[in-house]
Design a protein around this motif. Structure first.
Motif, mmCIF file in Angstrom:
data_model
loop_
_atom_site.group_PDB
_atom_site.id
_atom_site.type_symbol
_atom_site.label_atom_id
_atom_site.label_comp_id
_atom_site.label_asym_id
_atom_site.label_seq_id
_atom_site.Cartn_x
_atom_site.Cartn_y
_atom_site.Cartn_z
ATOM 1 N N ALA A 252 -11.970 -2.352 5.446
ATOM 2 C CA ALA A 252 -12.077 -3.320 6.546
ATOM 3 C C ALA A 252 -13.463 -3.933 6.680
ATOM 4 C CB ALA A 252 -11.668 -2.662 7.858
ATOM 5 N N THR A 253 -14.502 -3.233 6.245
ATOM 6 C CA THR A 253 -15.874 -3.718 6.449
ATOM 7 C C THR A 253 -16.487 -4.326 5.190
ATOM 8 O OG1 THR A 253 -16.747 -1.505 5.971
ATOM 9 C CG2 THR A 253 -16.282 -2.050 8.292
ATOM 10 N N VAL A 254 -15.728 -4.472 4.119
ATOM 11 C CA VAL A 254 -16.312 -5.022 2.892
ATOM 12 C C VAL A 254 -16.631 -6.501 3.076
ATOM 13 C CG1 VAL A 254 -15.112 -3.364 1.436
ATOM 14 C CG2 VAL A 254 -14.070 -5.600 1.859
ATOM 15 N N ASN A 255 -17.669 -6.946 2.419
ATOM 16 C CA ASN A 255 -18.081 -8.355 2.489
ATOM 17 C C ASN A 255 -17.380 -9.202 1.438
ATOM 18 O OD1 ASN A 255 -19.936 -7.935 4.633
ATOM 19 N ND2 ASN A 255 -21.450 -7.157 3.160
ATOM 20 N N GLU A 256 -16.874 -8.555 0.390
ATOM 21 C CA GLU A 256 -16.192 -9.268 -0.686
ATOM 22 C C GLU A 256 -15.050 -8.397 -1.209
ATOM 23 O OE1 GLU A 256 -19.455 -9.828 -3.373
ATOM 24 O OE2 GLU A 256 -19.844 -11.850 -2.624
ATOM 25 N N LEU A 257 -13.904 -9.040 -1.424
ATOM 26 C CA LEU A 257 -12.735 -8.311 -1.947
ATOM 27 C C LEU A 257 -12.388 -8.873 -3.323
ATOM 28 C CD1 LEU A 257 -10.422 -6.231 -1.368
ATOM 29 C CD2 LEU A 257 -9.042 -8.195 -0.616
ATOM 30 N N TYR A 258 -12.553 -8.048 -4.348
ATOM 31 C CA TYR A 258 -12.230 -8.440 -5.721
ATOM 32 C C TYR A 258 -10.902 -7.788 -6.137
ATOM 33 C CZ TYR A 258 -17.004 -10.158 -6.073
ATOM 34 O OH TYR A 258 -18.168 -10.859 -5.875
ATOM 35 N N PRO A 259 -10.213 -8.393 -7.108
ATOM 36 C CA PRO A 259 -8.930 -7.830 -7.535
ATOM 37 C C PRO A 259 -8.991 -6.346 -7.876
ATOM 38 C CG PRO A 259 -9.231 -9.990 -8.500
ATOM 39 C CD PRO A 259 -10.513 -9.669 -7.798
ATOM 40 N N GLY B 257 -11.338 -13.192 -5.664
ATOM 41 C CA GLY B 257 -10.610 -13.337 -6.922
ATOM 42 C C GLY B 257 -10.221 -14.783 -7.147
ATOM 43 N N PRO B 258 -9.425 -15.067 -8.185
ATOM 44 C CA PRO B 258 -8.940 -16.426 -8.447
ATOM 45 C C PRO B 258 -8.212 -16.994 -7.226
ATOM 46 C CG PRO B 258 -8.456 -14.992 -10.304
ATOM 47 C CD PRO B 258 -8.954 -14.097 -9.206
ATOM 48 N N ASP B 259 -8.315 -18.301 -7.069
ATOM 49 C CA ASP B 259 -7.699 -18.960 -5.920
ATOM 50 C C ASP B 259 -6.187 -18.761 -5.908
ATOM 51 O OD1 ASP B 259 -10.070 -19.881 -4.941
ATOM 52 O OD2 ASP B 259 -9.896 -21.881 -5.831
ATOM 53 N N ILE B 260 -5.665 -18.582 -4.707
ATOM 54 C CA ILE B 260 -4.218 -18.546 -4.506
ATOM 55 C C ILE B 260 -3.907 -19.715 -3.558
ATOM 56 C CG2 ILE B 260 -2.231 -17.175 -3.748
ATOM 57 C CD1 ILE B 260 -3.926 -14.680 -4.182
ATOM 58 N N LYS B 261 -3.629 -20.868 -4.147
ATOM 59 C CA LYS B 261 -3.478 -22.087 -3.361
ATOM 60 C C LYS B 261 -2.013 -22.512 -3.283
ATOM 61 C CE LYS B 261 -8.051 -24.088 -4.201
ATOM 62 N NZ LYS B 261 -8.796 -25.266 -4.728
ATOM 63 N N LEU B 262 -1.561 -22.758 -2.071
ATOM 64 C CA LEU B 262 -0.206 -23.257 -1.844
ATOM 65 C C LEU B 262 -0.249 -24.455 -0.912
ATOM 66 C CD1 LEU B 262 1.910 -20.024 -1.194
ATOM 67 C CD2 LEU B 262 1.630 -21.262 -3.336
ATOM 68 N N SER B 263 0.767 -25.265 -1.005
ATOM 69 C CA SER B 263 0.946 -26.374 -0.059
ATOM 70 C C SER B 263 2.394 -26.387 0.402
ATOM 71 C CB SER B 263 0.602 -27.716 -0.714
ATOM 72 O OG SER B 263 -0.772 -27.798 -1.010
ATOM 73 N N ALA B 264 2.605 -26.988 1.557
ATOM 74 C CA ALA B 264 3.967 -27.195 2.055
ATOM 75 C C ALA B 264 4.490 -28.523 1.524
ATOM 76 C CB ALA B 264 3.983 -27.187 3.577
ATOM 77 N N MET C 32 -10.599 -4.067 -6.597
ATOM 78 C CA MET C 32 -10.677 -3.215 -5.413
ATOM 79 C C MET C 32 -9.298 -2.915 -4.830
ATOM 80 S SD MET C 32 -14.019 -5.100 -3.739
ATOM 81 C CE MET C 32 -14.117 -4.073 -2.280
ATOM 82 N N LEU C 33 -8.276 -3.631 -5.312
ATOM 83 C CA LEU C 33 -6.911 -3.381 -4.838
ATOM 84 C C LEU C 33 -6.237 -2.243 -5.611
ATOM 85 C CD1 LEU C 33 -5.633 -7.038 -4.332
ATOM 86 C CD2 LEU C 33 -6.456 -5.449 -2.588
ATOM 87 N N HIS D 40 -3.616 -2.090 -11.420
ATOM 88 C CA HIS D 40 -2.339 -1.446 -11.130
ATOM 89 C C HIS D 40 -2.351 -0.942 -9.689
ATOM 90 C CE1 HIS D 40 -1.336 -1.611 -15.378
ATOM 91 N NE2 HIS D 40 -2.554 -1.147 -15.634
ATOM 92 N N LEU D 41 -1.395 -1.384 -8.914
ATOM 93 C CA LEU D 41 -1.328 -1.006 -7.507
ATOM 94 C C LEU D 41 -0.755 0.394 -7.346
ATOM 95 C CD1 LEU D 41 0.044 -4.358 -6.062
ATOM 96 C CD2 LEU D 41 -2.329 -3.582 -6.081
ATOM 97 N N LYS D 42 -1.254 1.100 -6.363
ATOM 98 C CA LYS D 42 -0.764 2.443 -6.066
ATOM 99 C C LYS D 42 0.674 2.376 -5.547
ATOM 100 C CE LYS D 42 -1.630 6.292 -2.893
ATOM 101 N NZ LYS D 42 -2.502 6.765 -1.778
ATOM 102 N N THR D 43 0.882 1.535 -4.545
ATOM 103 C CA THR D 43 2.203 1.416 -3.916
ATOM 104 C C THR D 43 2.397 -0.025 -3.452
ATOM 105 O OG1 THR D 43 1.962 3.666 -3.061
ATOM 106 C CG2 THR D 43 3.736 2.333 -2.121
ATOM 107 N N VAL D 44 3.619 -0.526 -3.600
ATOM 108 C CA VAL D 44 3.980 -1.828 -3.035
ATOM 109 C C VAL D 44 5.163 -1.616 -2.107
ATOM 110 C CG1 VAL D 44 4.838 -4.144 -3.477
ATOM 111 C CG2 VAL D 44 3.163 -3.129 -5.027
ATOM 112 N N LEU D 45 4.973 -1.951 -0.844
ATOM 113 C CA LEU D 45 6.069 -1.928 0.125
ATOM 114 C C LEU D 45 6.581 -3.352 0.274
ATOM 115 C CD1 LEU D 45 4.573 0.388 2.924
ATOM 116 C CD2 LEU D 45 5.971 1.034 0.945
ATOM 117 N N GLU D 46 7.858 -3.556 0.019
ATOM 118 C CA GLU D 46 8.442 -4.891 0.136
ATOM 119 C C GLU D 46 9.192 -4.988 1.462
ATOM 120 O OE1 GLU D 46 11.966 -7.293 -2.084
ATOM 121 O OE2 GLU D 46 10.284 -6.678 -3.355
#
Length: 298
Positions: A176-183, A261-268, A185-186, A214-220
């Motif tokens: 919660a307190t990190v200044n930067e989140l890189y892939p 990380g790389p941009d995740i860009k979406l538009s409506a 770190m997930l 590789h993610l530890k757990t994914v909850l869908e």
């Protein structure tokens, strides 16, 4: 033989089973079954072969389907030719992602209902993949997509607004307190995500795969509100449209993780099939959407 029975028959064929046709049409499954039974009794034939949960058209069913589509199309043409009024009326089926419908569209939908009470407006939640299918089967009139871009030659699209996406977590989470989140770190984190065919989840998973994370757990979880409640209980990290978490961020119930990380860009995008006739109800919705676009983007 009634038009509504033929429409039910067509929807079953297009959507693949009775339950999906019932859900889409707003009928109970027993009503859908009754429509088909009445058709089969009147025509003195079976329209569907049933193999457990699977169905397929009989030869007579295939013949009827060709005529049913023509009859329903002629009914629409007759109504349009005889109705001299430009006042929107009749059914209008629009597909929307939950984030757009719940967090951007309530005021517009309320205004549309007030202005055009004779329109039977039906909103269907889903992903772009769902809407592609339903638009092409011509059982949906319009759809709002969240995508990086749309290049389908058979779909007419209008870009509406950019939709920012953010990573958020509980204030008590270890990141919660990190200044930067890189892939990277997930890795070994629990991510709570929307459906697997959601556009922004697909983009994220491609990024993580490329970064060999590789993610530890994914909850869908299928609903954004449920995802937020889980995240606020400090059960992981999520990626959602900013508009859907803005109130929780302001109230410090969630915290923003600055993605590096790389941009995740979406538009409506507003989308309809190129062969779909734009009726008065659709025109009115498109016009109102464009007029209220500035307010919707806020």
């Amino acid at each position: 033989m009634e038009i509504r029975q033929l429409k039910t028959f067509i929807n079953i064929v297009k959507l693949g089973n009775f339950s999906h046709a019932a859900q889409f049409s707003g009928y109970t499954q027993s009503t859908v079954t009754t429509h088909i039974q009445l058709l089969e009794k009147e025509l003195d034939t079976l329209l569907f072969e049933r193999f457990g949960q699977q169905i397929s058209l009989t030869e007579d069913g295939q013949h009827l389907y060709k005529y049913a589509e023509k009859i329903v199309k002629l009914e629409d043409e007759a109504k349009n030719a005889l109705n001299k009024s430009n006042i929107p009326h009749g059914p209008l089926i629009i597909g929307m992602p939950e984030s757009i419908c719940v967090f951007r569209m309530p005021s517009l939908l309320k205004e549309y209902n007030t202005l055009y009470p004779d329109v039977e407006l039906k909103i269907k939640f889903g992903t772009s993949n769902d809407f592609h299918i339903l638009l092409r089967k011509k059982v949906m009139d319009l759809a709002l997509f969240l995508e990086p871009s749309i290049n389908d030659s058979d779909l007419i699209n209008t870009a509406l607004w950019p939709e920012p996406l953010v990573f958020v977590t509980s204030p008590n989470h270890e990141l919660a307190t990190v200044n930067e989140l890189y892939p990277k770190m997930l890795a070994d984190q629990t991510l709570v995500l929307v459906e697997s065919d959601s556009s922004y989840r697909v983009i994220l998973e491609k990024i993580l795969q490329k970064e060999n994370v590789h993610l530890k757990t994914v909850l869908e979880i299928g609903q954004i509100e449920a995802i937020k409640q889980i995240i606020m209980q400090n059960l992981g990290i999520t990626l959602l449209p900013l508009v859907s978490v803005a109130k929780e961020l302001d109230a410090n119930k969630l915290v923003l993780l600055p993605w590096k990380g790389p941009d995740i860009k979406l538009s409506a995008f507003l989308v309809h099939h190129k062969d779909r006739w734009i009726n008065h109800s659709m025109k009115a919705f498109i016009k109102l959407l464009k007029e209220r676009l500035i307010n919707i983007q806020r």
